[in-house]
Design a protein around this motif. Structure first.
Motif, PDB file in Angstrom:
ATOM      1  N   ILE A   1       0.823  -1.216   0.000  1.00 45.82           N
ATOM      2  CA  ILE A   1       0.000   0.000   0.000  1.00 45.82           C
ATOM      3  C   ILE A   1       0.852   1.261   0.000  1.00 45.82           C
ATOM      4  O   ILE A   1       0.331   2.366   0.185  1.00 45.82           O
ATOM      5  N   THR A   2       2.167   1.124  -0.225  1.00 44.05           N
ATOM      6  CA  THR A   2       3.071   2.270  -0.102  1.00 44.05           C
ATOM      7  C   THR A   2       3.817   2.525  -1.407  1.00 44.05           C
ATOM      8  O   THR A   2       3.841   1.692  -2.319  1.00 44.05           O
ATOM      9  N   ASP A   3       4.472   3.700  -1.457  1.00 50.71           N
ATOM     10  CA  ASP A   3       5.403   3.966  -2.550  1.00 50.71           C
ATOM     11  C   ASP A   3       6.767   3.380  -2.184  1.00 50.71           C
ATOM     12  O   ASP A   3       6.906   2.672  -1.178  1.00 50.71           O
ATOM     13  N   ASP A   4       7.793   3.697  -2.973  1.00 52.99           N
ATOM     14  CA  ASP A   4       9.116   3.123  -2.740  1.00 52.99           C
ATOM     15  C   ASP A   4       9.762   3.597  -1.443  1.00 52.99           C
ATOM     16  O   ASP A   4      10.695   2.961  -0.950  1.00 52.99           O
ATOM     17  N   GLU A   5       9.284   4.721  -0.914  1.00 53.95           N
ATOM     18  CA  GLU A   5       9.832   5.251   0.331  1.00 53.95           C
ATOM     19  C   GLU A   5       8.977   4.868   1.543  1.00 53.95           C
ATOM     20  O   GLU A   5       9.142   5.429   2.628  1.00 53.95           O
ATOM     21  N   SER A   6       8.059   3.932   1.359  1.00 55.51           N
ATOM     22  CA  SER A   6       7.192   3.401   2.417  1.00 55.51           C
ATOM     23  C   SER A   6       6.123   4.375   2.901  1.00 55.51           C
ATOM     24  O   SER A   6       5.544   4.180   3.968  1.00 55.51           O
ATOM     25  N   TYR A   7       5.842   5.422   2.119  1.00 52.48           N
ATOM     26  CA  TYR A   7       4.723   6.303   2.442  1.00 52.48           C
ATOM     27  C   TYR A   7       3.430   5.682   1.913  1.00 52.48           C
ATOM     28  O   TYR A   7       3.381   5.174   0.792  1.00 52.48           O
ATOM     29  N   ILE A   8       2.365   5.751   2.714  1.00 48.83           N
ATOM     30  CA  ILE A   8       1.114   5.061   2.403  1.00 48.83           C
ATOM     31  C   ILE A   8       0.293   5.855   1.390  1.00 48.83           C
ATOM     32  O   ILE A   8       0.092   7.064   1.544  1.00 48.83           O
ATOM     33  N   ASN A   9      -0.216   5.156   0.379  1.00 48.81           N
ATOM     34  CA  ASN A   9      -1.040   5.778  -0.645  1.00 48.81           C
ATOM     35  C   ASN A   9      -2.476   5.932  -0.154  1.00 48.81           C
ATOM     36  O   ASN A   9      -3.116   4.954   0.256  1.00 48.81           O
ATOM     37  N   VAL A  10      -2.975   7.159  -0.168  1.00 48.54           N
ATOM     38  CA  VAL A  10      -4.340   7.453   0.273  1.00 48.54           C
ATOM     39  C   VAL A  10      -5.035   8.323  -0.766  1.00 48.54           C
ATOM     40  O   VAL A  10      -4.392   8.948  -1.610  1.00 48.54           O
ATOM     41  N   ASP A  11      -6.377   8.381  -0.670  1.00 48.63           N
ATOM     42  CA  ASP A  11      -7.125   9.326  -1.489  1.00 48.63           C
ATOM     43  C   ASP A  11      -7.443  10.567  -0.653  1.00 48.63           C
ATOM     44  O   ASP A  11      -6.985  10.690   0.496  1.00 48.63           O
ATOM     45  N   SER A  12      -8.208  11.488  -1.199  1.00 48.57           N
ATOM     46  CA  SER A  12      -8.468  12.747  -0.499  1.00 48.57           C
ATOM     47  C   SER A  12      -9.402  12.593   0.687  1.00 48.57           C
ATOM     48  O   SER A  12      -9.559  13.522   1.486  1.00 48.57           O
ATOM     49  N   ALA A  13     -10.021  11.419   0.834  1.00 52.81           N
ATOM     50  CA  ALA A  13     -10.816  11.126   2.030  1.00 52.81           C
ATOM     51  C   ALA A  13      -9.957  10.492   3.122  1.00 52.81           C
ATOM     52  O   ALA A  13     -10.467  10.112   4.173  1.00 52.81           O
ATOM     53  N   MET A  14      -8.642  10.362   2.866  1.00 51.37           N
ATOM     54  CA  MET A  14      -7.663   9.750   3.764  1.00 51.37           C
ATOM     55  C   MET A  14      -7.850   8.246   3.889  1.00 51.37           C
ATOM     56  O   MET A  14      -7.338   7.624   4.819  1.00 51.37           O
ATOM     57  N   HIS A  15      -8.577   7.670   2.939  1.00 55.67           N
ATOM     58  CA  HIS A  15      -8.762   6.215   2.906  1.00 55.67           C
ATOM     59  C   HIS A  15      -7.559   5.577   2.217  1.00 55.67           C
ATOM     60  O   HIS A  15      -7.098   6.056   1.183  1.00 55.67           O
ATOM     61  N   VAL A  16      -7.034   4.505   2.802  1.00 55.84           N
ATOM     62  CA  VAL A  16      -5.885   3.816   2.222  1.00 55.84           C
ATOM     63  C   VAL A  16      -6.322   3.107   0.944  1.00 55.84           C
ATOM     64  O   VAL A  16      -7.280   2.314   0.955  1.00 55.84           O
ATOM     65  N   ILE A  17      -5.641   3.378  -0.131  1.00 60.87           N
ATOM     66  CA  ILE A  17      -5.976   2.780  -1.425  1.00 60.87           C
ATOM     67  C   ILE A  17      -5.620   1.292  -1.406  1.00 60.87           C
ATOM     68  O   ILE A  17      -4.478   0.919  -1.143  1.00 60.87           O
TER      69      ILE A  17
END
Length: 375
Positions: A260-276
């Motif tokens: 659920i993260t990018d290469d730097e381990s940051y979590i991908n979310v949408d504008s509702a702060m829901h984890v993609i």
């Protein structure tokens, strides 16, 4: 009954817990897990390093604060997350084992990737926790002449403490009558001419730095520190007698293996702060994959949005709140050159820039308000 589990006790986690406690019925259970029972107000750590406040002024007891708001508190570290079984394994704390949940909020912050900078641990100061700020304060007290280098490494993503440290050091040396014996240089990995993403801010900052006779060295990506020298990736070096560097940031390792993260381990979310990619899961604060700096006010707003939308989801409704990625900051110069900046990071428009003593005062008032409202 819904079991809501919040991982992390920083700005975002605390605000999300408080908002949920207000919006959810008493039948629902809210639990916050934090590695420390002390909440730290990070914007005050520069003032702590320079002796302008005390340790107790920058933190408060998170356990008592949460319990007063009907939020369960567990002091422990997150060891593993299983989003399919909806269980979190915790360790090294007052409770160890598995915590089941129905809804999850990641608020685990960022990791300081000091290992990316060879020699950082042995040779550099930083002020991103209370103990390190106090240690840097002792080094400041012992610094009377030579060159002070203040800067950030690539991917540090927190420029405000760099400028505030340089301004505070300049004023301190003036008060001691030692300013003529010392030089101050800010080093930045960014290219010249565009600090904080705006040309007007760049001009204002450079004028303030010039007024304090603080040098600015851009395009200097430090990757190694030795005793007395910071070295850029192309081999250039700058010598120092005092060094404060903000190390690279990285997302939380607890989420890095979940896809659920990018290469730097940051979590991908949408504008509702829901984890993609995950149901019933939200992420807020420094751990999310948004561009730009990582700042407390962003985590606060993200915590509000996530809590509102999680409440709606529990009650069977669609998300009702959206996050807009804005940067609001004050660089406290200590006088009339203090800077307030407001910029929408998702829209290509000029920043709203203001300067004056008022903003230094306003920053102190806002910090006192936070402590009164949340401690």
């Amino acid at each position: 009954m819904a079991r809501v589990l919040i991982l992390g006790g920083g700005f975002g986690g605390v605000v999300a817990a408080e908002r949920l406690a207000k919006e959810l019925d008493d039948e629902h259970q809210i639990t916050l897990v934090s590695r420390s029972r002390r909440f730290v107000f990070y914007p005050e750590l520069v003032r702590l390093a320079f002796g302008n406040c005390q340790r107790e002024d920058v933190s408060f007891d998170l356990r008592q604060t949460m319990l007063r708001r009907r939020v369960n508190f567990i002091e422990a570290e997150v060891a593993r997350i299983d989003p399919f079984e909806r269980k979190v394994t915790i360790a090294h704390g007052e409770v160890e084992g598995q915590l089941p949940y129905d809804y999850l909020i990641f608020a685990l912050g960022r990791r300081l990737a000091t290992e990316r900078i060879t020699g950082f641990y042995e040779n550099a100061h930083h002020l991103l926790n209370v103990d390190k700020a106090l240690r840097f304060g002792k080094a400041i007290a012992a610094f009377h002449e030579g060159r002070a280098v203040i800067g950030q490494c690539p991917e540090a993503r927190l420029p405000v403490p760099v400028y505030e440290t340089a301004f505070a050091l300049s004023r301190l040396l003036e008060e001691r009558g030692e300013r003529e014996r010392a030089s101050i240089t800010i080093v930045s990995p960014d290219p010249p001419g565009l600090q904080l993403g705006d040309p007007d801010v760049t001009i204002a900052l450079r004028m303030a730095l010039d007024a304090h006779r603080i040098k600015f060295l851009s395009d200097f990506p430090i990757n190694r520190v030795t005793t007395g020298a910071a070295i850029a990736s192309d081999g250039r070096a700058i010598n120092f007698n005092l060094l404060m560097l903000l190390p690279p940031f990285q997302g939380s390792p607890a989420a890095s293996y979940l896809g659920i993260t990018d290469d730097e381990s940051y979590i991908n979310v949408d504008s509702a702060m829901h984890v993609i990619g995950l149901e019933r899961t939200y992420a807020i604060g420094d751990c999310v994959n948004f561009s730009g700096p990582k700042m407390g006010h962003m985590a606060v707003r993200q915590g509000e949005v996530a809590a509102t939308n999680l409440t709606a989801e529990i009650n069977g409704h669609e998300p009702v709140s959206q996050y807009f990625h804005e940067m609001r900051l004050v660089i406290d110069e200590g006088g009339s050159d203090s800077i307030y900046l407001h910029k929408d990071l998702w829209v290509d428009e000029p920043a709203n820039l203001r300067q004056g003593r008022f903003w230094s005062w306003a920053k102190r008032v806002q910090e006192k308000y936070w402590e009164a409202a949340h401690s």
